[in-house]
Design a protein around this motif. Structure first.
Motif, short mmCIF file in Angstrom:
data_model
loop_
_atom_site.label_atom_id
_atom_site.label_comp_id
_atom_site.label_asym_id
_atom_site.label_seq_id
_atom_site.Cartn_x
_atom_site.Cartn_y
_atom_site.Cartn_z
N UNK A 63 5.49 -7.21 8.48
CA UNK A 63 5.58 -6.83 9.92
C UNK A 63 6.03 -5.63 9.98
N UNK A 64 5.67 -4.86 11.14
CA UNK A 64 6.02 -3.51 11.54
C UNK A 64 6.98 -3.23 12.54
N UNK A 65 7.79 -2.37 12.67
CA UNK A 65 8.56 -2.03 13.70
C UNK A 65 8.88 -0.53 13.92
N UNK A 66 8.48 -0.04 14.88
CA UNK A 66 8.88 1.59 14.89
C UNK A 66 10.02 1.89 15.33
N UNK A 67 10.70 2.36 14.49
CA UNK A 67 12.03 3.09 14.70
C UNK A 67 12.37 4.36 15.58
N UNK A 68 13.50 4.34 16.19
CA UNK A 68 13.93 5.71 16.85
C UNK A 68 13.68 7.10 15.97
N UNK A 69 14.06 6.97 14.79
CA UNK A 69 14.08 7.96 13.87
C UNK A 69 12.74 8.47 13.34
N UNK A 70 11.77 7.98 14.03
CA UNK A 70 10.49 8.50 13.69
C UNK A 70 9.83 7.76 12.51
N UNK A 71 10.46 6.76 12.11
CA UNK A 71 9.88 5.94 10.88
C UNK A 71 9.51 4.62 11.36
N UNK A 72 8.97 3.92 10.53
CA UNK A 72 8.41 2.68 10.55
C UNK A 72 9.24 1.50 9.75
N UNK A 74 9.17 -1.91 7.73
CA UNK A 74 8.43 -2.84 7.34
C UNK A 74 9.12 -3.99 6.67
N UNK A 75 8.92 -5.26 7.16
CA UNK A 75 9.64 -6.45 6.51
C UNK A 75 8.52 -7.23 6.19
N UNK A 76 8.80 -7.87 4.99
CA UNK A 76 7.97 -8.67 4.31
C UNK A 76 7.88 -10.17 5.13
N UNK A 77 6.67 -10.67 5.15
CA UNK A 77 6.45 -12.00 5.64
C UNK A 77 7.21 -13.02 4.78
N UNK A 78 7.71 -13.94 5.44
CA UNK A 78 8.66 -15.07 4.64
C UNK A 78 7.42 -15.64 3.60
N UNK A 79 7.91 -16.17 2.54
CA UNK A 79 6.95 -17.09 1.70
C UNK A 79 7.02 -18.48 2.30
N UNK A 80 6.20 -19.37 1.85
CA UNK A 80 6.03 -20.76 2.44
C UNK A 80 6.20 -21.67 1.20
N UNK A 170 14.13 -11.25 2.95
CA UNK A 170 14.70 -10.13 3.39
C UNK A 170 14.45 -8.69 2.80
N UNK A 171 13.22 -8.82 2.54
CA UNK A 171 12.75 -7.36 1.78
C UNK A 171 12.35 -6.50 2.99
N UNK A 172 13.00 -5.10 3.03
CA UNK A 172 12.81 -4.51 4.01
C UNK A 172 12.73 -2.91 3.57
N UNK A 173 11.86 -2.23 3.97
CA UNK A 173 11.66 -0.81 3.75
C UNK A 173 11.19 0.02 4.92
N UNK A 174 11.41 1.17 4.97
CA UNK A 174 11.18 2.40 5.65
C UNK A 174 10.16 3.24 5.16
N UNK A 175 9.36 3.60 6.22
CA UNK A 175 8.30 4.81 5.72
C UNK A 175 7.94 5.44 6.83
N UNK A 176 7.41 6.76 6.66
CA UNK A 176 6.80 7.44 7.76
C UNK A 176 5.74 6.70 8.32
N UNK A 177 5.43 6.91 9.82
CA UNK A 177 4.55 6.50 10.37
C UNK A 177 3.25 7.06 10.27
N UNK A 178 2.29 6.24 10.13
CA UNK A 178 0.74 6.69 9.70
C UNK A 178 0.34 6.64 11.18
N UNK A 179 -0.50 7.72 11.59
CA UNK A 179 -0.93 7.88 13.00
C UNK A 179 -2.49 7.77 13.01
N UNK A 180 -3.25 7.77 11.89
CA UNK A 180 -4.43 7.56 11.92
C UNK A 180 -5.11 6.96 10.69
N UNK A 181 -6.11 6.15 10.66
CA UNK A 181 -6.54 5.28 9.35
C UNK A 181 -8.04 5.27 9.86
#
Length: 308
Positions: A63-72, A74-80, A170-181
């Protein structure tokens, strides 16, 4: 989480099956001979005997969530995780045992997935609806005679129940926003060797490029009323014998709408899950049109039968 599941199943039998705690006991103990010998009141026993990951429902996306610090974020989806119970009923006569067993069976089938109003503790905050499989022949439990022999108890009828829970790492990472792909899909350039064998190259034939498909739709009940909050997943072809999810799980908005972006053409199964209702599966094919024609936007409307 497991304790909350036990309490949820207990409340299911009390509230939905109408089992009065003053008359019927609900136990989660191992049904050994030592346990069953002193049982004098009618008792429903739910024995948890197996826990394993459901690989068919594994989600590879974050899951992706844009943060105020200009980064995104990333939170891993739960296992089933599949949690398996063996359910038995203990009474003084076979007739009462069969009546109680059938009442439990009927309740488990009627309330699958588990309804939100009985969820306890941490189960109230899970991402996915809590699916159940009741009395299925291909479950984990295979040899009843060996099982009861290991418990040194007499063989008796039982109901198999498998509950699928979220396991949030509860695996969470922060990464720079990718503006184009840029994604390109189409016919590959083929290379033919001296033996006449053709191999696809990692480049597309000029003029045969196709953009990814946009898939959207509406989820509603038989009366046409939209169903907000429904979980919609897209399952692709099997990988190593297992189906694989394509893209994230999308939840319908207030008007029952959902949309997937950037989906490659191919064959898929659209899975829709609504709390308190059985999952709906709809096969669909996203096709590429002839050269020079624009790809369409695919619209898939899903009607979910509602249990009374």
């Amino acid at each position: 989480m497991l304790h909350d599941l036990d309490e949820t199943l207990k409340q299911l039998l009390i509230q939905k099956a109408g089992l009065d705690p003053a008359e019927v006991d609900i136990s989660f103990d191992i049904p050994t001979r030592d346990w069953s010998t002193p049982v004098t009141r009618p008792t429903v026993n739910l024995y948890l005997y197996d826990i394993r990951e459901n690989l068919k429902l594994r989600e590879l996306y974050w899951d992706e969530e844009v943060r105020d610090n200009g980064k995104i974020r990333l939170k891993r989806r739960p296992l089933r995780v599949d949690v398996s119970y063996m359910i038995t009923c203990w009474t003084s006569t076979p007739e009462d045992q069969h009546r109680l067993l059938w009442r439990v069976l009927e309740t488990l089938f009627r309330y699958s997935p588990l309804p939100e109003d009985i969820l306890q503790g941490s189960l109230k905050n899970v991402v996915h609806v809590i699916r159940t499989e009741v009395a299925q022949p291909d479950g984990v439990f295979q040899s009843a005679a060996d099982f009861w022999g290991a418990l040194e108890n007499q063989l008796r009828p039982s109901i198999g129940l498998v509950v699928t829970l979220d396991l949030d790492l509860e695996q969470v990472q922060e990464a720079p926003i990718v503006f184009a792909k840029m994604v390109k899909i189409g016919g590959a350039v083929m290379y033919r060797d001296v033996f006449g064998v053709e191999y696809p190259l990692e480049q597309l034939q000029p003029g045969w490029e196709a953009a990814p498909v946009q898939l959207g739709g509406l989820v509603h009940d038989p009366e046409g009323r939209p169903l907000p909050g429904a979980a919609v997943r897209l399952i692709g072809k099997e990988v190593e014998g297992r189906p694989i999810q394509v893209g994230p799980t999308i939840h319908t908005d207030a008007e029952g709408r959902y949309i997937f972006h950037g989906i490659p053409p191919g064959e898929y199964t659209l899975v829709v899950e609504v709390a308190g209702q059985a999952p709906q599966q709809h096969p669909l094919t996203l096709t590429v049109r002839e050269r020079g024609e624009a790809l369409p936007e695919f619209i898939q409307e899903v009607e979910v039968p509602m249990k009374k």
